[in-house]
Design a protein around this motif. Structure first.
Motif, short mmCIF file in Angstrom:
data_model
loop_
_atom_site.label_atom_id
_atom_site.label_comp_id
_atom_site.label_asym_id
_atom_site.label_seq_id
_atom_site.Cartn_x
_atom_site.Cartn_y
_atom_site.Cartn_z
N TYR A 84 -4.32 3.28 -2.38
CA TYR A 84 -4.02 4.69 -2.21
C TYR A 84 -5.00 5.37 -1.26
O TYR A 84 -5.05 6.61 -1.20
CB TYR A 84 -4.05 5.42 -3.56
N THR B 183 0.84 -1.19 0.00
CA THR B 183 0.00 0.00 0.00
C THR B 183 0.87 1.24 0.00
O THR B 183 2.07 1.18 0.24
CB THR B 183 -0.92 0.03 1.23
N SER B 184 0.26 2.38 -0.29
CA SER B 184 0.97 3.64 -0.37
C SER B 184 0.88 4.37 0.96
O SER B 184 -0.20 4.70 1.43
CB SER B 184 0.36 4.50 -1.49
N PRO C 241 1.31 8.37 -4.70
CA PRO C 241 2.52 7.56 -4.69
C PRO C 241 3.80 8.33 -4.99
O PRO C 241 4.90 7.84 -4.72
CB PRO C 241 2.24 6.51 -5.77
N ALA D 216 3.97 13.07 -2.26
CA ALA D 216 4.07 11.73 -1.68
C ALA D 216 4.38 11.86 -0.20
O ALA D 216 5.06 12.80 0.23
CB ALA D 216 5.16 10.93 -2.38
#
Length: 235
Positions: free
Chosen positions: A182, A21-22, A86, A144
């Motif tokens: 996300y 996962t981000s 991301p 990010a």
């Protein structure tokens, strides 16, 4: 995983799938709905209802920023949570819906800073991104490692119904529905643990991930009342 013992005997594990996962993304976002709102189409029919925003008829965690298709009539929906880009860069967003809808994005994780960036005044087919120019946002500069509050509102009258949000940016192909990797859900307070406990129990808790890591103190696959303190502290 491969292991070698003292006699040079080699053994290998079964293949293990690892989900990435981000940032602090949980793999889910929160969907809420309000039925019985009449056959009108404006989103204001939802936001002016006496039960909005604190008393939805139902809540669920969904794995992408997309509601069901041809689900019901005369209802309103809110999908809300946090977005984790991301990479640094400019991101463009699209919303598709039947009937009217609004897409809001914050400059940070505060819902109070959210503003409308795209909308539908009419209806579209499922994932029909370019019927109206209003469906497309201007490019948004996101970082990010930061999380951004995101919210989609929909009012369905009669006939078909759908709601989805897509994006494009660094590493994200054009008009991809925003995946749960996300996203994380907006939750109100401690009582929300009981609301979603049923869904936690359907998760494979023996596999650590950003949503359930720490949720089950004894890693036994079941959320118990004595697990909540551990999970609350982790959260």
């Amino acid at each position: 995983a491969r292991a070698t013992d003292n006699n040079d005997g080699v053994g290998a594990s079964l293949v293990v799938n690892i989900g990435v996962t981000s940032g602090d993304a949980a793999g889910f976002i929160l969907r809420e709905w309000w039925p019985g709102l009449g056959s009108g189409n404006p989103v204001s029919d939802l936001t002016s209802d006496i039960n909005y925003p604190n008393n939805p008829n139902g809540r669920a965690l969904i794995t992408s920023l997309e509601g069901p298709t041809d689900w019901a009539n005369n209802y309103g929906t809110r999908i809300r949570g946090y977005l984790y880009p991301p990479a640094d860069g400019n991101y463009t967003f699209w919303i598709a819906s039947d009937d009217y809808s609004q897409l809001l994005l914050s400059t940070d994780d505060d819902p109070c800073h959210a503003v409308q960036i795209a909308y539908v005044l009419g209806w579209t087919s499922s994932r029909e991104w370019t019927k109206y120019t209003s469906q497309t946002s201007t490019p948004k500069s996101l970082l990010a490692g930061h999380k951004y509050y995101i919210e989609a509102l929909q009012k369905e009258g009669t006939g078909g119904d759908n709601l989805a949000v897509a994006w494009q940016g660094p590493g994200i192909a054009t008009q991809q529905v925003i995946d749960g990797v996300y996203l994380s859900p907006y939750l109100y307070n401690f009582k929300d643990y009981s609301v979603f406990a049923g869904q936690w129990q359907k998760t494979n808790f023996s596999r650590s991930n950003a949503w359930c890591s720490g949720a089950v103190s004894y890693r036994n696959g079941n959320v118990q009342i004595d697990d909540l303190a551990t999970f609350a502290n982790w959260w």
